[in-house]
Design a protein around this motif. Structure first.
Motif, short mmCIF file in Angstrom:
data_model
loop_
_atom_site.label_atom_id
_atom_site.label_comp_id
_atom_site.label_asym_id
_atom_site.label_seq_id
_atom_site.Cartn_x
_atom_site.Cartn_y
_atom_site.Cartn_z
N LYS A 51 0.71 -1.23 -0.15
CA LYS A 51 -0.04 0.08 -0.02
C LYS A 51 0.83 1.16 -0.13
O LYS A 51 0.58 2.10 -0.81
CB LYS A 51 -0.76 -0.01 1.09
N ILE A 52 1.89 1.12 0.80
CA ILE A 52 2.71 2.49 0.80
C ILE A 52 3.53 2.58 -0.45
O ILE A 52 3.73 3.63 -0.98
CB ILE A 52 3.94 2.18 1.96
N GLN A 53 3.94 1.35 -1.26
CA GLN A 53 4.54 1.56 -2.36
C GLN A 53 3.47 2.11 -3.46
O GLN A 53 4.06 3.02 -4.39
CB GLN A 53 5.16 0.19 -2.88
N GLY A 54 2.42 1.61 -3.40
CA GLY A 54 1.45 2.35 -4.26
C GLY A 54 1.34 3.78 -4.08
O GLY A 54 1.05 4.49 -5.21
N MET A 55 0.98 4.28 -3.06
CA MET A 55 0.99 5.72 -2.70
C MET A 55 2.01 6.50 -3.14
O MET A 55 2.03 7.53 -3.85
CB MET A 55 0.60 5.95 -1.28
N LEU A 56 3.39 5.84 -3.01
CA LEU A 56 4.42 6.76 -3.20
C LEU A 56 4.68 6.94 -4.77
O LEU A 56 5.01 7.91 -5.33
CB LEU A 56 5.76 6.01 -2.69
N SER A 57 4.24 5.61 -5.38
CA SER A 57 4.56 5.67 -6.90
C SER A 57 3.51 6.50 -7.55
O SER A 57 3.85 7.08 -8.54
CB SER A 57 4.11 4.16 -7.40
N LYS A 58 2.35 6.79 -6.99
CA LYS A 58 1.45 7.51 -7.46
C LYS A 58 1.77 9.09 -7.41
O LYS A 58 1.50 9.85 -7.91
CB LYS A 58 -0.05 7.39 -6.57
N MET A 59 2.61 9.31 -6.29
CA MET A 59 3.06 10.65 -6.06
C MET A 59 4.24 11.14 -7.07
O MET A 59 4.50 12.31 -6.93
CB MET A 59 3.63 10.70 -4.53
N VAL A 167 -9.72 2.47 6.05
CA VAL A 167 -9.74 3.24 4.74
C VAL A 167 -9.62 2.70 3.59
O VAL A 167 -8.37 2.03 3.49
CB VAL A 167 -8.77 4.51 4.85
N GLU A 168 -10.44 2.54 2.63
CA GLU A 168 -10.45 1.58 1.49
C GLU A 168 -9.95 2.37 0.21
O GLU A 168 -9.69 3.77 0.26
CB GLU A 168 -11.66 0.81 1.27
N ASP A 169 -9.63 1.81 -0.85
CA ASP A 169 -9.42 2.52 -2.08
C ASP A 169 -8.33 3.54 -2.45
O ASP A 169 -8.42 4.48 -2.94
CB ASP A 169 -10.89 3.14 -2.34
N LEU A 170 -7.38 3.08 -1.66
CA LEU A 170 -5.99 3.69 -1.91
C LEU A 170 -5.11 3.03 -2.89
O LEU A 170 -5.30 1.79 -2.97
CB LEU A 170 -5.41 4.24 -0.72
N PRO A 171 -4.14 3.68 -3.57
CA PRO A 171 -3.13 2.72 -4.51
C PRO A 171 -2.58 1.90 -3.68
O PRO A 171 -2.17 1.81 -2.54
CB PRO A 171 -2.51 3.84 -5.08
N ASN A 172 -2.45 0.58 -4.74
CA ASN A 172 -1.57 -0.38 -4.10
C ASN A 172 -0.76 -0.90 -5.03
O ASN A 172 -1.39 -1.29 -6.29
CB ASN A 172 -2.77 -1.51 -3.49
N GLU A 173 0.42 -1.18 -4.67
CA GLU A 173 1.49 -1.68 -5.85
C GLU A 173 1.83 -3.37 -5.39
O GLU A 173 2.51 -3.47 -4.52
CB GLU A 173 2.46 -0.98 -6.08
N ARG A 174 1.23 -4.06 -6.18
CA ARG A 174 1.57 -5.63 -5.78
C ARG A 174 2.87 -6.05 -6.36
O ARG A 174 3.47 -5.70 -7.41
CB ARG A 174 0.52 -6.34 -6.53
#
Length: 469
Positions: A51-59, A167-174
């Motif tokens: 989840k953290i990776q997904g948020m940082l990548s989106k930034m 809290v759902e529906d935030l970016p997630n990088e699998r």
């Protein structure tokens, strides 16, 4: 709070964090900033890191595995065992040197270790070069915390004492496009006397089944073949819902999802493994042929001091019931050696359980004292030399049985989900059977992500060797 209000709060908070991500993306754009995440501990932590990776990548950050070239270094920490914490402190000393060389480097800590007051005080006093500290309850607030750090230039510490919102529906990088973990619940109510998890992850709270099924449907549509349902004790899923639902019923619903090929779950507590769950496991064709069922100790006296709430006899009866329903299931377990007051006779009871059950594999640990848990102040703490001797004897037995189990695959065909190029031989691919046994096979990298028929030709203690058919 009603379900509708919970959904409204979750949606509003997710939108707020996504708005902040957009603002940060504008700030970061064109700067070629990189992040490096190191994850300690369990699969729950690994999923949080995705989840953290997904948020940082989106930034707009890109990922690197080299701390020396990162602009943001984040440790997602574990506190189940003392050596995990010591590793963190050791690494923070090294990061201080990196920060001297690069004053713009941001250092962030999150996860279970951060939920302990004594750790927080140590970090404030000794490790002032850390820029951001947050815990297990507010992973989703990372964008807001990072924005605050950028705006103020000062360290940001945001630790919550308890869970507030899911809290759902935030970016997630699998990590893998073809398999994924899905949290079905958070926290734990069991309070085993050696375990700090209930204190750092809070009480049990189950996600709504509609949200779980919606997430899995979306993952399958995105190409996911295998799902792992996660919880500290998945067997007690549903008890906190407005309309209770059992874990067995949830499995049956997930099993109906078209396109899903494999389903796993962990971890199960023996005291909550119901007859209906065993029946559901035997009925659901997508459920993998494995069950992780920690027994921790073979002595009923030790189990009582651990507050595990079952006896040796009850555990063995449960195993017999599982094997009667699913004769070929791969049983794996967790075992703790050297719990306070453990005698040689108690240890032999543990060895007896291993001999009777013949686990496919076992995660074995020497007891680690955790400040704040009842076991930490118990009398008769076991000397390290005694614990290590027992640990080595247990490991010898576990490996002996494991070798027999692995060799039983030789000459047989089995389905394997090929996951990646082998870390030790670039000419081989690595994957896992339904029993979660690691297999190495010579195959083209284009086969990664596929479930293929493999003939097993060889066996080692910890992996199998096969050939494609």
């Amino acid at each position: 709070m009603g379900k509708r209000q919970e959904i409204e709060i979750s949606t509003a908070e997710a939108k707020r964090q996504m708005d902040i991500i957009s603002q940060l993306a504008h700030h970061i754009q064109g700067k070629n900033l990189k992040f490096c995440i190191t994850t300690f501990g369990c699969q729950m932590n690994a999923h949080d890191s995705e989840k953290i990776q997904g948020m940082l990548s989106k930034m707009g950050y890109s990922e690197t595995d080299k701390e020396a070239e990162a602009d943001l270094i984040l440790y997602n920490t574990c506190c189940v065992r003392e050596n995990a914490e010591n590793r963190i402190y050791g690494k923070l000393g090294y990061l201080k040197k990196l920060k001297r060389a690069n004053p713009n480097l941001l250092i962030a800590l999150c996860g279970c270790m951060m939920q302990q007051d004594i750790v927080l005080e140590t970090l404030k006093k000794t490790y002032r070069h850390v820029d951001m500290i947050f815990g297990t309850y507010n992973i989703y607030k990372l964008p807001e915390l990072l924005q605050t750090r950028f705006e103020t230039g000062k360290p940001v510490i945001d630790i919550w004492d308890s869970h507030q919102d899911i809290v759902e529906d935030l970016p997630n990088e699998r990590k893998y496009p073809f398999k994924s973990c899905v949290n079905i619940m958070y926290g734990c109510n069991n309070f085993c006397t050696y375990c700090i998890v209930p204190y750092v992850r809070g009480r049990e709270r189950s996600r709504n089944p509609e949200d779980i099924l919606k997430e899995i449907h979306a993952l399958v549509e995105d190409g996911v073949k295998e799902i792992m349902l996660l919880g500290q004790n998945v067997n007690s899923y549903g008890k906190t819902l407005d309309i209770p639902m059992t874990f067995a019923d949830l499995i049956r619903e997930v099993n109906k999802i078209e396109g899903l090929e494999r389903l796993r779950f962990m971890t199960s507590h023996p005291k909550d493994l119901s007859d209906d769950l065993i029946l559901a496991m035997s009925e659901c064709d997508k459920l993998c042929n494995s069950l992780h069922l920690p027994f921790q100790a073979g002595s009923t006296d030790v189990l009582t001091r651990m507050n595990r709430r079952y006896t040796k006899e009850q555990y063995l009866a449960l195993v017999s019931k599982v094997k009667a329903t699913m004769p070929h299931i791969a049983l794996t377990t967790d075992i703790i050696i050297g719990f306070p007051g453990e005698t040689e006779e108690d240890f032999q009871e543990t060895m007896d359980v291993v001999r009777q059950v013949r686990f496919a594999s076992a995660f074995t640990f020497v007891y680690s004292k955790r400040t704040g848990t009842p076991a930490a102040t118990m009398d008769n703490q076991i000397e390290e030399v005694v614990s290590k001797d027992r640990f080595n004897r247990l490991l010898d037995l576990v490996h002996e049985i494991q070798v027999d189990y692995m060799e039983s695959f030789i000459g047989h065909h089995t389905d394997v989900l090929l996951e990646e190029v082998s870390k030790h031989d670039p000419n081989l691919l690595s994957g896992r059977t339904s029993e979660s046994v690691l297999v190495h096979v010579k195959a083209d990298p284009s086969e990664i992500g596929k479930i293929v028929d493999i003939k097993i030709t060889g066996a080692k203690t910890h992996y199998l060797i096969g050939e494609c058919l």
